[in-house]
Design a protein around this motif. Structure first.
Motif: not given
Length: 172
Positions: A25-28, A75-78
């Motif tokens: 929702l907030n972390n595409p 989770w891998k996140m930018n």
């Protein structure tokens, strides 16, 4: 120039952010990387300084506990999503603080960011929050025994609106 390691970070989710639709929702940029566990912690539910959350019950947190472990999703996140993740976890308000944890996974030990509630007053969670955590645990294939443990968590029987309504809209 920067390499890939500086563009991304690994985040260990153990509560409502186990559910992909909730986290995105907030972390595409969040992409499932693997499942794993942190040792010598236990899962608790509580309110920050006793203030009730928008979930109308306790939110998940971790507490040091020798011999216990907490399963979750990595989770891998930018890095561009780091600020929105901190905002979602109310870091600026002081509700949660970021923490570096070592996560045991099938890919080996990983260093991940996670969050721990400050000044937690332990309380029952709402059925809706528990549902999101359990859905996320199943979605990420956490161990069956751990899912059973989550499903056995007592709730406060709250029955009004919560952020789950927003997540359900996304899942339709």
């Amino acid at each position: 120039m920067s390499n890939n390691n500086t563009k991304h970070f690994l985040y260990f989710a153990y509560g409502s952010n186990l559910l992909k639709e909730r986290l995105q929702l907030n972390n595409p940029s969040a992409e499932f990387y693997c499942k794993g566990r942190i040792k010598d912690y236990t899962l608790n539910f509580g309110n920050w300084k006793g203030v009730e959350s928008s979930w109308h019950g306790g939110a998940a947190t971790i507490t040091e506990s020798l011999g216990d472990d907490v399963w979750g999703a990595v989770w891998k996140m930018n890095k561009s999503d780091l600020q929105s993740l901190d905002k979602q976890e109310c870091v600026e308000m002081g509700m949660y603080r970021p923490l570096e944890v070592t996560v045991e996974t099938e890919k080996g030990e990983l260093s991940c960011r996670t969050y721990k509630m400050n000044e937690c007053v332990v309380t029952d969670t709402s059925p809706q929050y528990k549902q999101v955590v359990c859905l996320g645990a199943k979605q990420n294939n956490l161990p069956v025994e751990y899912i059973k443990k989550l499903e056995a968590i007592e709730t406060n029987n709250y029955s009004g609106p919560t952020p789950l309504n927003q997540i359900e809209d996304v899942m339709k």
